[in-house]
Design a protein around this motif. Structure first.
Motif, PDB file in Angstrom:
ATOM      1  N   GLU A 787       0.922  -1.094   0.584  1.00 35.87           N
ATOM      2  CA  GLU A 787       0.006  -0.120   0.011  1.00 35.87           C
ATOM      3  C   GLU A 787       0.815   1.775   0.095  1.00 35.87           C
ATOM      4  OE1 GLU A 787      -3.464   0.525  -0.079  1.00 35.87           O
ATOM      5  OE2 GLU A 787      -3.874  -2.196  -0.480  1.00 35.87           O
ATOM      6  N   GLN A 788       0.716   2.138  -1.005  1.00 31.96           N
ATOM      7  CA  GLN A 788       1.851   2.958  -1.039  1.00 31.96           C
ATOM      8  C   GLN A 788       1.891   4.257  -0.228  1.00 31.96           C
ATOM      9  OE1 GLN A 788       2.101   4.799  -5.408  1.00 31.96           O
ATOM     10  NE2 GLN A 788       3.150   6.493  -4.916  1.00 31.96           N
ATOM     11  N   ASP A 789       0.207   4.942  -0.328  1.00 26.18           N
ATOM     12  CA  ASP A 789       0.274   5.120   1.182  1.00 26.18           C
ATOM     13  C   ASP A 789       0.214   4.845   2.420  1.00 26.18           C
ATOM     14  OD1 ASP A 789      -1.781   6.876  -1.422  1.00 26.18           O
ATOM     15  OD2 ASP A 789      -3.092   6.219  -0.818  1.00 26.18           O
ATOM     16  N   VAL A 790      -0.111   3.939   2.749  1.00 31.61           N
ATOM     17  CA  VAL A 790       0.006   3.095   3.994  1.00 31.61           C
ATOM     18  C   VAL A 790       1.744   3.556   4.114  1.00 31.61           C
ATOM     19  CG1 VAL A 790       0.359   1.659   5.454  1.00 31.61           C
ATOM     20  CG2 VAL A 790      -1.524   1.575   4.142  1.00 31.61           C
ATOM     21  N   THR A 791       2.808   3.016   3.187  1.00 28.81           N
ATOM     22  CA  THR A 791       3.876   3.441   3.045  1.00 28.81           C
ATOM     23  C   THR A 791       4.542   4.767   3.656  1.00 28.81           C
ATOM     24  OG1 THR A 791       4.389   1.053   1.927  1.00 28.81           O
ATOM     25  CG2 THR A 791       5.755   2.974   1.632  1.00 28.81           C
ATOM     26  N   ALA A 792       3.801   5.862   2.721  1.00 30.67           N
ATOM     27  CA  ALA A 792       3.964   7.320   2.585  1.00 30.67           C
ATOM     28  C   ALA A 792       3.886   7.466   4.240  1.00 30.67           C
ATOM     29  CB  ALA A 792       3.597   7.795   1.935  1.00 30.67           C
ATOM     30  N   PHE A 793       3.002   7.514   4.945  1.00 31.64           N
ATOM     31  CA  PHE A 793       2.162   7.615   5.929  1.00 31.64           C
ATOM     32  C   PHE A 793       3.689   7.405   7.039  1.00 31.64           C
ATOM     33  CE2 PHE A 793      -1.163   9.315   4.063  1.00 31.64           C
ATOM     34  CZ  PHE A 793      -0.532  10.918   4.480  1.00 31.64           C
ATOM     35  N   ALA A 794       3.966   5.795   7.107  1.00 31.44           N
ATOM     36  CA  ALA A 794       4.654   4.571   7.526  1.00 31.44           C
ATOM     37  C   ALA A 794       6.073   5.717   8.178  1.00 31.44           C
ATOM     38  CB  ALA A 794       4.754   4.031   7.875  1.00 31.44           C
ATOM     39  N   ALA A 795       6.791   6.174   7.027  1.00 32.97           N
ATOM     40  CA  ALA A 795       7.732   6.911   6.857  1.00 32.97           C
ATOM     41  C   ALA A 795       7.705   7.756   7.454  1.00 32.97           C
ATOM     42  CB  ALA A 795       7.611   7.024   4.725  1.00 32.97           C
ATOM     43  N   ARG A 796       7.238   8.938   7.283  1.00 30.25           N
ATOM     44  CA  ARG A 796       6.655  10.144   8.157  1.00 30.25           C
ATOM     45  C   ARG A 796       7.134   9.526   9.270  1.00 30.25           C
ATOM     46  NH1 ARG A 796       4.836  11.138   3.195  1.00 30.25           N
ATOM     47  NH2 ARG A 796       4.705  13.127   1.981  1.00 30.25           N
ATOM     48  N   SER A 797       5.522   8.311  10.485  1.00 27.13           N
ATOM     49  CA  SER A 797       6.109   8.332  11.621  1.00 27.13           C
ATOM     50  C   SER A 797       6.489   8.192  12.443  1.00 27.13           C
ATOM     51  CB  SER A 797       4.663   7.267  11.313  1.00 27.13           C
ATOM     52  OG  SER A 797       3.489   7.552  11.482  1.00 27.13           O
ATOM     53  N   GLN A 798       7.982   6.965  10.975  1.00 25.35           N
ATOM     54  CA  GLN A 798       9.064   6.538  11.854  1.00 25.35           C
ATOM     55  C   GLN A 798      10.222   8.014  11.517  1.00 25.35           C
ATOM     56  OE1 GLN A 798      10.302   3.909  12.396  1.00 25.35           O
ATOM     57  NE2 GLN A 798      12.071   4.605  12.446  1.00 25.35           N
ATOM     58  N   LEU A 799      10.132   8.786  10.556  1.00 21.58           N
ATOM     59  CA  LEU A 799      10.803  10.332  10.978  1.00 21.58           C
ATOM     60  C   LEU A 799      10.717  10.696  11.556  1.00 21.58           C
ATOM     61  CD1 LEU A 799      12.700  12.075   9.229  1.00 21.58           C
ATOM     62  CD2 LEU A 799      10.780  13.115   7.991  1.00 21.58           C
ATOM     63  N   ARG A 800       9.219  10.829  12.062  1.00 23.70           N
ATOM     64  CA  ARG A 800       9.084  12.180  13.538  1.00 23.70           C
ATOM     65  C   ARG A 800       9.634  10.879  14.922  1.00 23.70           C
ATOM     66  NH1 ARG A 800       8.982  15.683  14.308  1.00 23.70           N
ATOM     67  NH2 ARG A 800       7.794  15.849  15.968  1.00 23.70           N
ATOM     68  N   ILE A 801       9.954   9.603  14.430  1.00 24.35           N
ATOM     69  CA  ILE A 801      10.511   9.059  15.963  1.00 24.35           C
ATOM     70  C   ILE A 801      12.149   8.963  15.979  1.00 24.35           C
ATOM     71  CG2 ILE A 801      10.813   6.872  17.036  1.00 24.35           C
ATOM     72  CD1 ILE A 801       8.392   5.503  15.639  1.00 24.35           C
ATOM     73  N   ALA A 802      12.321   8.805  14.281  1.00 19.41           N
ATOM     74  CA  ALA A 802      13.551   9.990  14.393  1.00 19.41           C
ATOM     75  C   ALA A 802      13.691  10.775  14.391  1.00 19.41           C
ATOM     76  CB  ALA A 802      14.475   9.032  12.542  1.00 19.41           C
ATOM     77  N   GLU A 803      13.141  11.706  14.335  1.00 14.47           N
ATOM     78  CA  GLU A 803      13.174  13.209  14.896  1.00 14.47           C
ATOM     79  C   GLU A 803      13.361  13.530  16.075  1.00 14.47           C
ATOM     80  OE1 GLU A 803      11.563  15.280  10.378  1.00 14.47           O
ATOM     81  OE2 GLU A 803      10.720  15.269  12.540  1.00 14.47           O
ATOM     82  N   ARG A 804      12.478  12.484  17.469  1.00 12.58           N
ATOM     83  CA  ARG A 804      12.772  12.795  18.507  1.00 12.58           C
ATOM     84  C   ARG A 804      14.024  12.211  19.011  1.00 12.58           C
ATOM     85  NH1 ARG A 804       9.353  15.896  22.510  1.00 12.58           N
ATOM     86  NH2 ARG A 804       9.245  14.554  23.803  1.00 12.58           N
ATOM     87  N   SER A 805      14.139  11.281  18.770  1.00  9.75           N
ATOM     88  CA  SER A 805      15.595  10.667  18.962  1.00  9.75           C
ATOM     89  C   SER A 805      16.887  11.841  18.293  1.00  9.75           C
ATOM     90  CB  SER A 805      16.390   9.438  18.498  1.00  9.75           C
ATOM     91  OG  SER A 805      14.926   8.942  18.347  1.00  9.75           O
ATOM     92  N   PHE A 806      16.813  12.381  17.366  1.00  8.83           N
ATOM     93  CA  PHE A 806      17.473  13.604  17.194  1.00  8.83           C
ATOM     94  C   PHE A 806      17.582  14.339  18.126  1.00  8.83           C
ATOM     95  CE2 PHE A 806      18.942  17.177  14.914  1.00  8.83           C
ATOM     96  CZ  PHE A 806      19.953  17.566  14.631  1.00  8.83           C
ATOM     97  N   GLU A 807      17.053  14.584  18.766  1.00 14.30           N
ATOM     98  CA  GLU A 807      16.825  16.005  19.428  1.00 14.30           C
ATOM     99  C   GLU A 807      17.380  15.521  20.932  1.00 14.30           C
ATOM    100  OE1 GLU A 807      12.489  16.911  20.012  1.00 14.30           O
ATOM    101  OE2 GLU A 807      12.107  17.448  18.268  1.00 14.30           O
ATOM    102  N   GLU A 808      16.939  14.064  21.537  1.00 19.92           N
ATOM    103  CA  GLU A 808      17.217  13.781  22.706  1.00 19.92           C
ATOM    104  C   GLU A 808      18.967  13.889  22.072  1.00 19.92           C
ATOM    105  OE1 GLU A 808      15.786   9.973  23.652  1.00 19.92           O
ATOM    106  OE2 GLU A 808      14.227  10.828  23.598  1.00 19.92           O
ATOM    107  N   TYR A 809      19.664  12.968  21.005  1.00 18.15           N
ATOM    108  CA  TYR A 809      21.038  13.311  20.902  1.00 18.15           C
ATOM    109  C   TYR A 809      21.906  14.572  20.658  1.00 18.15           C
ATOM    110  CZ  TYR A 809      25.535  12.799  17.591  1.00 18.15           C
ATOM    111  OH  TYR A 809      26.539  12.779  17.218  1.00 18.15           O
ATOM    112  N   ASP A 810      20.386  15.699  20.193  1.00 25.99           N
ATOM    113  CA  ASP A 810      21.447  17.001  20.417  1.00 25.99           C
ATOM    114  C   ASP A 810      21.624  17.794  21.835  1.00 25.99           C
ATOM    115  OD1 ASP A 810      21.938  19.196  19.219  1.00 25.99           O
ATOM    116  OD2 ASP A 810      20.109  20.034  18.538  1.00 25.99           O
ATOM    117  N   ALA A 811      20.179  17.299  22.572  1.00 28.56           N
ATOM    118  CA  ALA A 811      20.810  18.322  24.016  1.00 28.56           C
ATOM    119  C   ALA A 811      21.768  17.229  24.520  1.00 28.56           C
ATOM    120  CB  ALA A 811      19.075  17.636  23.932  1.00 28.56           C
ATOM    121  N   TYR A 812      21.976  15.916  24.127  1.00 30.62           N
ATOM    122  CA  TYR A 812      23.006  15.166  25.115  1.00 30.62           C
ATOM    123  C   TYR A 812      24.743  15.842  24.887  1.00 30.62           C
ATOM    124  CZ  TYR A 812      25.703  12.178  27.495  1.00 30.62           C
ATOM    125  OH  TYR A 812      26.070  10.806  29.120  1.00 30.62           O
ATOM    126  N   HIS A 813      25.529  16.211  25.578  1.00 33.21           N
ATOM    127  CA  HIS A 813      26.964  16.642  25.541  1.00 33.21           C
ATOM    128  C   HIS A 813      27.445  15.738  25.900  1.00 33.21           C
ATOM    129  CE1 HIS A 813      24.909  20.250  23.465  1.00 33.21           C
ATOM    130  NE2 HIS A 813      24.151  19.832  24.276  1.00 33.21           N
TER     131      HIS A 813
END
Length: 982
Positions: A787-813
């Motif tokens: 399902e192409q639509d499902v893949t597109a929104f699953a990618a965005r959902s995974q991207l949001r999870i990754a972006e949230r991890s990026f924020e935690e990574y960026d905040a740690y020094h």
């Protein structure tokens, strides 16, 4: 009185014959001086003297009889008989040795008188005490006197009579054996006696009683042989009984037929044994030979009047014995053999009753109807019958036809058989044929009209009933007939929708004249109006309805008439007049069924009038009238559509807020209305256009609450969209959650809403719940990889999870202790790269470029954090320089890897049709990291060919990082998302 005179004369003569029976004998004192011969002569002289007094005494007795009547005569007869007995007794006692004929006669006469005395005594007892009184005859004195006479005068001619008298006394006294013995003695003594026929008859009776049938046959045969008319018939009859009792049926039948032959003239006398003989004949044939045997016998005989009667009697006997098939067959044989037989009507009647008794009611009915064919006018029987019999049978035929018609009708009503009604009608037509036009009574005509109505014979039925109603001779039946006629025509109209209007109008006029006060009259006029209305004649119908209102204002039909008048205006599209009449009808009878109907049609007429205004362009008045219908009649059928129409009109006139208020009222007041959903949809569109998304969202949720299936799903999605647009993430998330709970399909829409739900939850600060939604989306893609639509929104959902991890990574020094924080920083880097690689692996264009950018940025941040890490204390300048050099050497590979990630995006930029913001950010980073190559102003042209990047592997394999005081894994290589590893 003449009879009395004759009786008295006889008594006197009787007394004279006896020689002085009415007077006393000679004086006793002269007796001893006279010889017996002298005394006899003296007695004879006395009797002569009495003869001279006869005339005088006769006159006296006649005068006394005239005064005393029957009692006097009886008394005189009794006294005379008693005196005669005393006289004969005295005579026989005084002259016991005399044997002349006179003394023999006196002895015989004494016995006769004693016999008469006993008979008179018995008569008097029965007369005074009743015929049922038990009394025993006593002929002892008479028998003794007869015996003395026989003994004294054995050779006298009267001895024969005395012997007969003794036997007869025994017979009367009830001593059959002694009587038979006496009769036998008489026959032996006097074989040629004049009593021989009677005696043989009596002996035959005796032996018949004693069941010595052979002896009885002998004596009866003797009597028959003599041919004595007085005895031969009875002897034959009893002889036949003997053979019958001996089961010799044929011999008995022969004898009984001889009895019939004795009466061959056909006129049976009252004392004849013909009827009894015929009864035994048919009884004999019922035991042997049956109907066929009787038919063969009578066919061999010459024609006589008894043959038909014998067949009838045999059939009657079978019927009495419940041998119904044999009875039916015998009756049928009579009908076939004797179509002109005098008893044919009775035979047919008995045959019909036999069918009825055996339960064959249909055959009984058919035979009753067939009576006309057998004995009706023109038949052989009818031609030969007397006028009196013709009149009787004609009456019977008419009665049978009427009865049969009624029974046929009853059978039809019970069994629903139309054929029975057809036959009933045939019977009534036959009745008319026999009776003649003027001879059919009103009751039969009414019955015919009723049958015609049940057969739905139109117009014969109403015409017949109308004729009865207009016939002045039918009296009270006229009203019932016209009521039936009108009811039939109304029923025919209700069933078929058609009727002859002129005929029905005539029937109603007759009814109005015959029974104007009958409740059916107002109903009939109303029906006439309804039928007229059905033809389309609105004016004529209105006239009839007005007549009902005028002539019967208090009747139930007047309310219906008002309702119908309103309908005529409604049919004419005069809705204002219709509404006024419906309103009048409703107010006249608000609590009746007609009142409720009138109220409903009143409201509907108002609605149609409002529609008419709307069609002619009078929108404001139309809208106000529609709104008024809802306000005044909120429970009516058209209240909801009126609200809907008013709302549409107000919207078209630019009064959107008023329109939405009406739409929302419609939805709230009429939750089950088919217009409520459409009203809410229109309200949502209006509010959204007016810039009120939250109010529009509420209406959309209301629409969802009353909808099912696709409509409910669409309303929930629309509400979520509007809540998001109105900056209300909480209610947006609630709407999306309800949608996701109810609708697992389609998966493309589900994936989109899971992603948006995660964004709403993130906005609300509910990261854990948001991450759950994103992970559900990721799982949804695994379950539906194509399902192409499902893949597109699953990618965005995974991207949001990754972006949230990026924020935690960026905040740690990296900080003290350096060894531990470097390890933690490295772990976070690996996690971030892993999440972005997972997002990029969905091969969604914008997600790939975003993932490559964030991977490069994460590597940059690791380099910057290493370079900004705290310097170990105690380093001199040289050591410090060396330490810084080592940090730069250590950080430089991460910068190179970041450049590699950015270069993948730069390389992808030529494949994209549209400008990607992540490409722009990548150029910005490359311009800062490699300004000599990427800091330029010229625009970048993008080709239109899209080349999908290859899947990626984890870019950071585990390893050791040995640099200065840091200890931990080293990132040896980072392969950006979009490059395939061979």
């Amino acid at each position: 009185m003449k009879k009395a005179v004759l009786l008295i004369s006889g008594l006197l003569l009787f007394g004279t014959h006896l020689g002085g029976c009415v007077s006393s004998p000679a004086p006793r004192e002269t007796g001893p001086h006279l010889s017996p011969r002298e005394r006899e002569a003296r007695l004879l002289l006395e009797m002569d003297r009495m003869k001279k007094q006869d005339k005088t005494q006769l006159s006296r007795l006649v005068r006394q009889a005239q005064k005393g009547g029957r009692e006097f005569l009886v008394r005189q007869e009794t006294e005379s008989r008693l005196r005669s007995v005393e006289l004969y007794r005295s005579l026989l006692e005084q002259f016991p040795d005399s044997h002349n004929d006179f003394m023999a006669e006196a002895a015989f006469r004494l016995a006769e008188l004693l016999f008469e005395n006993e008979r008179e005594r018995i008569r008097m007892v029965l007369e005074t005490q009743g015929e049922t009184t038990a009394i025993v005859p006593d002929f002892t004195q008479a028998i003794a006197a007869y015996r003395r006479m026989i003994e004294s005068f054995p050779n006298h001619p009267l001895t024969e009579d005395a012997l007969y008298g003794i036997a007869y006394c025994y017979t009367e006294q009830g001593y059959p054996d002694e009587a038979a013995e006496g009769y036998s003695r008489l026959i032996e003594a006097y074989p040629a006696t004049r009593y021989s026929v009677e005696i043989h008859m009596r002996l035959g009776e005796y032996f018949f009683t004693m069941e010595d049938l052979q002896q009885a046959i002998t004596h009866y045969g003797y009597v028959v042989a003599t041919g004595e008319p007085e005895y031969v018939e009875k002897a034959l009859y009893k002889l036949g009984w003997c053979y019958y009792n001996l089961d010799n049926y044929q011999a008995g039948i022969d004898v009984f037929f001889k009895v019939l032959d004795l009466n061959s003239g056909g006129r049976i006398s009252a004392d004849s044994l013909v009827n009894e003989s015929m009864d035994i004949i048919v009884r004999s044939f019922s035991e042997s030979g049956g109907t066929p045997g009787l038919v063969r016998r009578i066919q061999k005989r010459s024609e006589d009047p008894y043959s038909p009667l014998l067949l009838k009697k045999l059939a009657d006997l079978y019927r009495e014995r419940s041998f119904f098939p044999e009875a039916v067959g015998t009756y049928r044989t009579y009908v076939d053999l004797y179509p002109a037989g005098s008893d044919l009507p009775e035979v047919l009647g008995h045959l019909r009753e036999t069918y009825h008794i055996r339960g064959d009611t249909l055959a009984s009915l058919e035979l009753s109807e067939a009576l006309l064919e057998y004995v009706g006018p023109g038949t052989a029987w009818y031609v030969s019958a007397r006028d009196e019999r013709r009149s009787q049978i004609r009456t019977t035929i008419l009665s049978n036809l009427e009865t049969s018609a009624r029974r046929r009708r009853a059978r039809a009503q019970t069994g629903g058989r139309e054929a029975e009604l057809d036959t009933a009608l045939d019977d009534l037509v036959a009745y008319e044929r026999v009776a003649g036009p003027a001879g059919v009574p009103c009751l039969v005509r009414y019955l015919k009209g009723t049958v015609l109505t049940e057969l739905d014979r139109f117009p014969d039925a109403p015409l017949t009933l109308n004729e009865i109603a207009e016939d002045g001779e039918c009296g009270d039946m006229a009203q019932g007939a016209i009521l039936a006629s009108v009811a039939f025509q109304i029923s025919a109209f209700e069933e078929s929708g058609t009727v002859e209007l002129p005929l029905f109008g005539r029937s109603v006029d007759i009814l109005s004249g015959v029974a104007p006060e009958n409740p059916a009259t107002s109903r009939a006029i109303l029906a006439l109006g309804e039928i007229t209305l059905n033809t389309g004649d609105l004016t004529g119908a209105r006239s009839h309805f007005s007549r009902v209102i005028r002539d019967y204002p208090e009747s139930e039909e007047s309310g219906k008439a008002r309702l119908h008048i309103a309908r005529t205006f409604f049919k004419a599209a005069d809705y204002r007049q219709a509404a006024a009449w419906f309103r009048e009808s409703w107010r006249k009878s608000p609590d009746t069924g007609e009142g409720a109907e009138a109220r409903r049609l009143h409201v509907y007429s108002l609605f149609k009038y409002a529609e008419e205004l709307s069609e002619t362009g009078e929108f404001t008045e139309a809208a106000e009238r529609f709104e008024a219908i809802h306000r005044q009649f909120p429970d009516s059928d058209v209240a909801q559509v009126s609200l809907y129409n008013a709302g549409k009109l107000y919207r078209n006139m630019g009064l959107e807020r008023k329109a939405t208020n009406l739409f929302e009222t419609l939805a709230a007041s009429y939750t089950e209305s088919e217009f409520a959903s459409e009203a809410l949809q229109m309200s949502v569109l209006i509010l959204e256009a007016l810039g009120d998304p939250l109010k529009a969202a509420e209406d959309s949720m209301a629409l969802a609450a009353r909808s099912e299936g696709k409509e409910k799903a669409a309303a929930l999605l629309k509400a979520a969209q509007l809540y998001s647009g109105g900056n209300d993430p909480a209610r947006a998330a609630s709407a999306r959650s309800e949608y996701l709970t109810l609708y697992p399909e389609p998966v493309g829409e589900r994936s989109r809403e899971l992603y948006l739900l995660g964004r709403d939850l993130e906005t609300l600060g509910m990261w854990a719940d948001a991450k759950t939604a994103y992970l559900d989306n990721v799982q949804l893609q695994k379950d539906n990889p194509g399902e192409q639509d499902v893949t597109a929104f699953a990618a965005r959902s995974q991207l949001r999870i990754a972006e949230r991890s990026f924020e935690e990574y960026d905040a740690y020094h990296i900080g003290p202790p350096v060894e531990d924080t470097v390890v933690r920083k490295r772990e976070l880097l690996q996690a971030v790269i892993r999440e972005f690689v997972a997002a990029g692996n969905y091969r969604t264009s914008d997600v790939i470029t975003a993932s490559n950018f964030f991977i490069g940025r994460a590597l940059e941040l690791f380099k910057e954090d290493i370079l900004a890490s705290p310097v170990p204390p105690g380093l001199d300048q040289e050591a410090r320089e060396e330490y810084d050099l080592l940090l730069q050497e250590m950080a430089f590979p991460f910068e190179e890897k970041a450049l590699n990630a950015y270069r993948v995006n730069i390389k992808r930029s030529v494949t994209l049709e549209m400008l990607d913001p992540w490409i722009e950010k990548t150029y910005e980073r490359m311009a800062e990291l490699a300004p000599w190559a990427y800091q330029r102003d010229e625009a970048v042209a993008y080709p239109s060919t899209l080349i999908s990047p290859p899947p990626l592997q984890l870019p950071m394999p585990a390893g050791e990082l040995k640099t200065g005081g840091y200890k931990g894994g080293a990132v040896t290589e980072v392969r950006p998302v979009g490059e395939r590893l061979e």
